[in-house]
Design a protein around this motif. Structure first.
Motif, PDB file in Angstrom:
ATOM      1  N   UNK A  17       1.001  -1.288  -0.004  1.00  0.00           N
ATOM      2  CA  UNK A  17       0.144   0.118  -0.080  1.00  0.00           C
ATOM      3  C   UNK A  17       0.915   1.180   0.108  1.00  0.00           C
ATOM      4  N   UNK A  18       1.948   1.211   1.057  1.00  0.00           N
ATOM      5  CA  UNK A  18       3.012   2.331   1.012  1.00  0.00           C
ATOM      6  C   UNK A  18       3.373   2.726  -0.475  1.00  0.00           C
ATOM      7  N   UNK A  30      -3.720  13.775  -1.554  1.00  0.00           N
ATOM      8  CA  UNK A  30      -4.085  13.359   0.118  1.00  0.00           C
ATOM      9  C   UNK A  30      -5.701  13.953   0.407  1.00  0.00           C
ATOM     10  N   UNK A  31      -6.088  15.198  -0.166  1.00  0.00           N
ATOM     11  CA  UNK A  31      -7.360  15.732   0.136  1.00  0.00           C
ATOM     12  C   UNK A  31      -8.365  14.867  -0.656  1.00  0.00           C
ATOM     13  N   UNK A  32      -8.170  14.215  -1.816  1.00  0.00           N
ATOM     14  CA  UNK A  32      -9.013  13.245  -2.562  1.00  0.00           C
ATOM     15  C   UNK A  32      -9.114  12.279  -1.684  1.00  0.00           C
ATOM     16  N   UNK A  33      -8.197  11.534  -1.203  1.00  0.00           N
ATOM     17  CA  UNK A  33      -8.203  10.227  -0.535  1.00  0.00           C
ATOM     18  C   UNK A  33      -9.150  10.669   0.759  1.00  0.00           C
ATOM     19  N   UNK A  43      -2.537  10.146   7.642  1.00  0.00           N
ATOM     20  CA  UNK A  43      -3.348   9.373   8.513  1.00  0.00           C
ATOM     21  C   UNK A  43      -2.453   7.852   8.664  1.00  0.00           C
ATOM     22  N   UNK A  44      -1.856   7.593   7.576  1.00  0.00           N
ATOM     23  CA  UNK A  44      -1.148   6.243   7.624  1.00  0.00           C
ATOM     24  C   UNK A  44      -0.108   6.583   8.556  1.00  0.00           C
ATOM     25  N   UNK A  45       0.954   7.587   8.234  1.00  0.00           N
ATOM     26  CA  UNK A  45       1.948   7.859   9.002  1.00  0.00           C
ATOM     27  C   UNK A  45       1.765   8.151  10.307  1.00  0.00           C
ATOM     28  N   UNK A  46       0.651   8.621  10.740  1.00  0.00           N
ATOM     29  CA  UNK A  46       0.257   8.981  12.205  1.00  0.00           C
ATOM     30  C   UNK A  46      -0.071   7.625  12.917  1.00  0.00           C
ATOM     31  N   UNK A  65       6.186  11.090   9.290  1.00  0.00           N
ATOM     32  CA  UNK A  65       5.829  11.496   7.746  1.00  0.00           C
ATOM     33  C   UNK A  65       6.995  11.024   6.933  1.00  0.00           C
ATOM     34  N   UNK A  66       8.070  11.483   7.378  1.00  0.00           N
ATOM     35  CA  UNK A  66       9.409  11.295   6.550  1.00  0.00           C
ATOM     36  C   UNK A  66       9.546   9.774   6.103  1.00  0.00           C
ATOM     37  N   UNK A  67       9.411   9.018   7.177  1.00  0.00           N
ATOM     38  CA  UNK A  67       9.374   7.579   6.938  1.00  0.00           C
ATOM     39  C   UNK A  67       8.631   7.137   6.104  1.00  0.00           C
ATOM     40  N   UNK A  68       7.587   7.501   6.385  1.00  0.00           N
ATOM     41  CA  UNK A  68       6.183   7.055   5.404  1.00  0.00           C
ATOM     42  C   UNK A  68       6.290   7.517   3.853  1.00  0.00           C
TER      43      UNK A  68
END
Length: 104
Positions: A17-18, A30-33, A43-46, A65-68
């Motif tokens: 997924x990533x 992101x806004x569309x997702x 959200x996924x990074x959070x 966030x930087x990792x994701x």
């Protein structure tokens, strides 16, 4: 299925997924997702950050966030993010409230 195999399959699905979101579909905003699915890359990074914190690993939002993302948010925004219409921004306000703020 044994628990370890299940964990490994879940981790493989997350990595896929990533990759899909970070390499294959950088055109999807992101806004569309958030507006359509109620979650986005942030959200996924959070969720990644929260999992790390639960394991006693100190990690802040920017580190997660930087990792994701594989880059800083500034780099991501300048490379891939486009301007959202006022309509998308209004829809986002509702989606963010329902899916993030009200879930805390």
């Amino acid at each position: 299925m044994d628990p370890q195999t299940e964990i490994e399959l879940q981790a493989a699905a997350f990595r896929r997924l990533q990759q899909h979101l970070m390499q294959d579909r950088t055109d999807v905003q992101n806004i569309d997702m958030m507006n359509l699915a109620g979650f986005c890359r942030n959200c996924l990074s959070r969720w990644y950050q929260e999992a790390a914190n639960e394991k006693g690993i100190e990690m802040d939002k920017n580190e997660a966030r930087e990792i994701f993302y594989g880059m800083s948010m500034d780099e991501w925004k300048s490379t891939f993010q486009t301007e959202a219409s006022p309509e998308k921004q209004a829809t986002f306000e509702t989606a963010f409230k329902e899916n993030v703020l009200d879930k805390k």
